[in-house]
Design a protein around this motif. Sequence first.
Motif, PDB file in Angstrom:
ATOM      1  N   THR A  46     -15.027 -26.874  27.422  1.00 53.81           N
ATOM      2  CA  THR A  46     -14.099 -25.821  27.861  1.00 53.81           C
ATOM      3  C   THR A  46     -13.292 -25.277  26.693  1.00 53.81           C
ATOM      4  O   THR A  46     -12.960 -24.095  26.672  1.00 53.81           O
ATOM      5  N   ALA A  85     -11.799 -41.261  22.028  1.00 54.99           N
ATOM      6  CA  ALA A  85     -11.516 -39.948  22.612  1.00 54.99           C
ATOM      7  C   ALA A  85     -10.553 -39.156  21.735  1.00 54.99           C
ATOM      8  O   ALA A  85     -10.772 -37.964  21.483  1.00 54.99           O
ATOM      9  N   LEU A 131     -17.694 -38.301  29.845  1.00 57.10           N
ATOM     10  CA  LEU A 131     -17.804 -37.028  30.571  1.00 57.10           C
ATOM     11  C   LEU A 131     -16.538 -36.194  30.430  1.00 57.10           C
ATOM     12  O   LEU A 131     -16.607 -34.974  30.264  1.00 57.10           O
ATOM     13  N   ALA A 132     -15.385 -36.832  30.491  1.00 59.26           N
ATOM     14  CA  ALA A 132     -14.120 -36.112  30.332  1.00 59.26           C
ATOM     15  C   ALA A 132     -14.037 -35.470  28.948  1.00 59.26           C
ATOM     16  O   ALA A 132     -13.660 -34.298  28.813  1.00 59.26           O
ATOM     17  N   VAL A 133     -14.387 -36.210  27.918  1.00 59.39           N
ATOM     18  CA  VAL A 133     -14.331 -35.678  26.552  1.00 59.39           C
ATOM     19  C   VAL A 133     -15.330 -34.538  26.387  1.00 59.39           C
ATOM     20  O   VAL A 133     -15.011 -33.503  25.805  1.00 59.39           O
ATOM     21  N   THR A 135     -18.565 -44.091  31.034  1.00 60.70           N
ATOM     22  CA  THR A 135     -19.171 -42.838  31.485  1.00 60.70           C
ATOM     23  C   THR A 135     -18.105 -41.803  31.832  1.00 60.70           C
ATOM     24  O   THR A 135     -18.213 -40.634  31.439  1.00 60.70           O
ATOM     25  N   ALA A 136     -17.069 -42.223  32.539  1.00 60.50           N
ATOM     26  CA  ALA A 136     -15.996 -41.294  32.919  1.00 60.50           C
ATOM     27  C   ALA A 136     -15.294 -40.734  31.687  1.00 60.50           C
ATOM     28  O   ALA A 136     -15.033 -39.522  31.612  1.00 60.50           O
ATOM     29  N   MET A 137     -15.005 -41.595  30.712  1.00 62.52           N
ATOM     30  CA  MET A 137     -14.325 -41.130  29.501  1.00 62.52           C
ATOM     31  C   MET A 137     -15.219 -40.178  28.713  1.00 62.52           C
ATOM     32  O   MET A 137     -14.764 -39.138  28.246  1.00 62.52           O
ATOM     33  N   LEU A 195     -16.520 -32.557  28.749  1.00 65.02           N
ATOM     34  CA  LEU A 195     -16.040 -31.417  29.526  1.00 65.02           C
ATOM     35  C   LEU A 195     -14.891 -30.706  28.812  1.00 65.02           C
ATOM     36  O   LEU A 195     -14.885 -29.478  28.702  1.00 65.02           O
ATOM     37  N   ILE A 196     -13.941 -31.455  28.302  1.00 69.31           N
ATOM     38  CA  ILE A 196     -12.818 -30.849  27.580  1.00 69.31           C
ATOM     39  C   ILE A 196     -13.314 -30.140  26.325  1.00 69.31           C
ATOM     40  O   ILE A 196     -12.888 -29.017  26.025  1.00 69.31           O
TER      41      ILE A 196
END
Length: 135
Positions: free
Chosen positions: A130, A69, A122-124, A118-120, A126-127
């Motif tokens: 944005t 990440a 998706l977070a990357v 998956t969570a990591m 999304l960030i």
Amino acid sequence: MFFLSHHHPDALHRCYRIGSVWLCARCVGLYVGMFVTFAIQVTLAMPLFFALDPTFAVLLTLPSLVDWAIGQFWPRASSNLVRSTTGALLGVALGRTLFVHFHTPFPIALKLQMILVTAMALAVILISYTRRVVR
């Protein structure tokens, strides 16, 4: 030039070069860790259950995810030694969970790893998205 890496040419600093072959540093660690762990478990006929399996699955997966990440936002913030080391830890975790998975499909440790990755990711994503929209 032969590539045994999933990186684009601008990210080859994340690879080892052996002659004309490029090897992803994290994947080298991951495959070595996974195959060695799997082979040890098969050879020693390891048990399919350890109470700490879920804990170790998460703890050994996290360093690789965090390094990955960080590398998505600051590509040169890490080194190939760190990538290989965190990849090896991830390989140990995957080697264990896959060994158990082949005997008892989808153990809790594997499900936790899947959720964490998956969570990591998706977070990357999304960030990253944005950040591009704001600019």
